[in-house]
Design a protein around this motif. Structure first.
Motif: not given
Length: 163
Positions: A121-122, A145, A89-90, A124, A87, A92-93, A118
């Motif tokens: 972020m969602d 995803q 997301k981690d 893989y 993923p 990007i955060n 968005s």
């Protein structure tokens, strides 16, 4: 084989997909698009193993807490035969996207692709096929995803620029 995240972020970071094979956040490719996706690591097993180690150490009067979770030879061989996604997301955060950012540009070998933040972020990042890095068309492929592009992922991503 690295993929930087740059642009409208507080911290530009560099992702190295070649080390993700031992990252606990990775997900088996064949489980990534099912409803019961879970990271490879099983916490209950780890807790049970840690409790047994603790009990052993206490009874033998030598308390040496484990420094790292080690991987058995069998687990290592299995890891090197599977295909995985991570993923995004981690990452990007961690880069801390600035509030005004709305899109991202994937800079690939075949041209640039713009997508919403968005959607990024969602997503893989597919990084290992049968335990090996994606050398020819990698280092990563982007898969949504929802699985809508799993048969035709965005390949050859060299850089991610947050716009």
């Amino acid at each position: 084989m690295i993929v930087p995240i740059i642009g409208n972020v507080t911290y530009s970071i560099t992702m190295d997909p070649t080390v993700w094979i031992f990252d606990d956040r990775k997900i088996l490719l064949h489980e990534a698009f099912s409803s019961n996706k879970q990271p490879i690591d099983n916490n209950e097993d780890d807790i049970e193993k840690a409790a047994k180690r603790w009990e052993n150490e206490v009874f033998h009067h030598k308390i040496n807490p484990p420094v790292n979770k080690s991987i058995s030879r069998l687990e290592g061989k299995k890891i090197l035969t599977e295909s995985y996604v991570m993923p995004i997301k981690d990452f990007i955060n961690h880069a801390e996207v600035k509030p005004e950012a709305k899109e991202a540009k994937l800079i690939t070998r075949d041209g640039d692709i713009i997508l919403s933040l968005s959607d990024l972020m969602d997503a893989y990042l597919f990084f290992a096929r049968e335990g090996k890095p994606l050398k020819e068309d990698g280092p990563v492929h982007l898969m949504y995803q929802d699985g809508s592009n799993k048969d035709n992922p965005i390949k050859g991503i060299k850089k991610i620029e947050v716009l």
